[in-house]
Design a protein around this motif. Structure first.
Motif, PDB file in Angstrom:
ATOM      1  N   ASP A 227       0.852  -1.188   0.000  1.00 15.53           N
ATOM      2  CA  ASP A 227       0.000   0.000   0.000  1.00 15.53           C
ATOM      3  C   ASP A 227       0.886   1.236   0.000  1.00 15.53           C
ATOM      4  OD1 ASP A 227      -2.474  -1.222   0.092  1.00 15.53           O
ATOM      5  OD2 ASP A 227      -2.574  -1.230   2.264  1.00 15.53           O
TER       6      ASP A 227
ATOM      7  N   TRP B 108      -6.318   7.759   2.417  1.00 19.00           N
ATOM      8  CA  TRP B 108      -6.351   7.162   1.080  1.00 19.00           C
ATOM      9  C   TRP B 108      -5.033   6.490   0.728  1.00 19.00           C
ATOM     10  CZ3 TRP B 108     -10.700   6.603  -1.603  1.00 19.00           C
ATOM     11  CH2 TRP B 108     -11.781   7.419  -1.279  1.00 19.00           C
TER      12      TRP B 108
ATOM     13  N   GLU C  89      -3.114   0.483  -3.761  1.00 17.06           N
ATOM     14  CA  GLU C  89      -2.588  -0.819  -3.393  1.00 17.06           C
ATOM     15  C   GLU C  89      -2.370  -1.676  -4.633  1.00 17.06           C
ATOM     16  OE1 GLU C  89      -5.392  -2.607  -0.751  1.00 17.06           O
ATOM     17  OE2 GLU C  89      -6.880  -2.906  -2.315  1.00 17.06           O
TER      18      GLU C  89
ATOM     19  N   GLY D 102      -5.650  -1.265  -6.816  1.00 17.78           N
ATOM     20  CA  GLY D 102      -6.862  -0.764  -6.189  1.00 17.78           C
ATOM     21  C   GLY D 102      -6.625   0.518  -5.442  1.00 17.78           C
TER      22      GLY D 102
ATOM     23  N   LYS E 231      -7.898   2.409  -1.788  1.00 20.44           N
ATOM     24  CA  LYS E 231      -8.503   2.036  -0.506  1.00 20.44           C
ATOM     25  C   LYS E 231      -8.656   3.269   0.376  1.00 20.44           C
ATOM     26  CE  LYS E 231      -5.951  -0.452   2.188  1.00 20.44           C
ATOM     27  NZ  LYS E 231      -5.243  -1.560   2.802  1.00 20.44           N
ATOM     28  N   TYR E 232      -9.796   3.321   1.074  1.00 26.59           N
ATOM     29  CA  TYR E 232     -10.036   4.359   2.070  1.00 26.59           C
ATOM     30  C   TYR E 232      -9.971   3.691   3.434  1.00 26.59           C
ATOM     31  CZ  TYR E 232     -12.021   8.204   4.695  1.00 26.59           C
ATOM     32  OH  TYR E 232     -12.203   9.214   5.595  1.00 26.59           O
ATOM     33  N   SER E 233      -9.114   4.195   4.325  1.00 23.28           N
ATOM     34  CA  SER E 233      -8.930   3.619   5.645  1.00 23.28           C
ATOM     35  C   SER E 233      -9.558   4.531   6.694  1.00 23.28           C
ATOM     36  CB  SER E 233      -7.432   3.449   5.911  1.00 23.28           C
ATOM     37  OG  SER E 233      -7.229   2.935   7.183  1.00 23.28           O
TER      38      SER E 233
END
Length: 66
Positions: A16, A23, A26, A60, A62-64
């Motif tokens: 990542d 944001w 990945e 991809g 990704k929102y964490s």
């Protein structure tokens, strides 16, 4: 009716890159795993797999939630 037991464990290594605190982009490549299949009254079939095929690269966003 067919009765059987099946299970597996698979890992996909990746990384990542965080653009900010939430944001990230990945990427994953390949797969390492173990799978087992046993029909009722039969012998089990066990498979170990290591795959680093360049056609299986995924990307991809990704929102964490932190």
């Amino acid at each position: 009716e067919a009765n059987y037991t099946s299970f597996g464990v698979n890992l996909r290594p990746g990384l990542d890159y965080f653009v900010n605190n939430n944001w990230s982009f990945e990427a994953t490549i390949g797969q390492f795993g173990y799978n087992s299949f046993k029909p009722e009254g039969g012998s089990s079939t066990d498979n170990f797999g290591i795959g680093l095929n360049l056609n299986s690269i995924t990307f991809g966003v990704k929102y964490s939630f932190k």
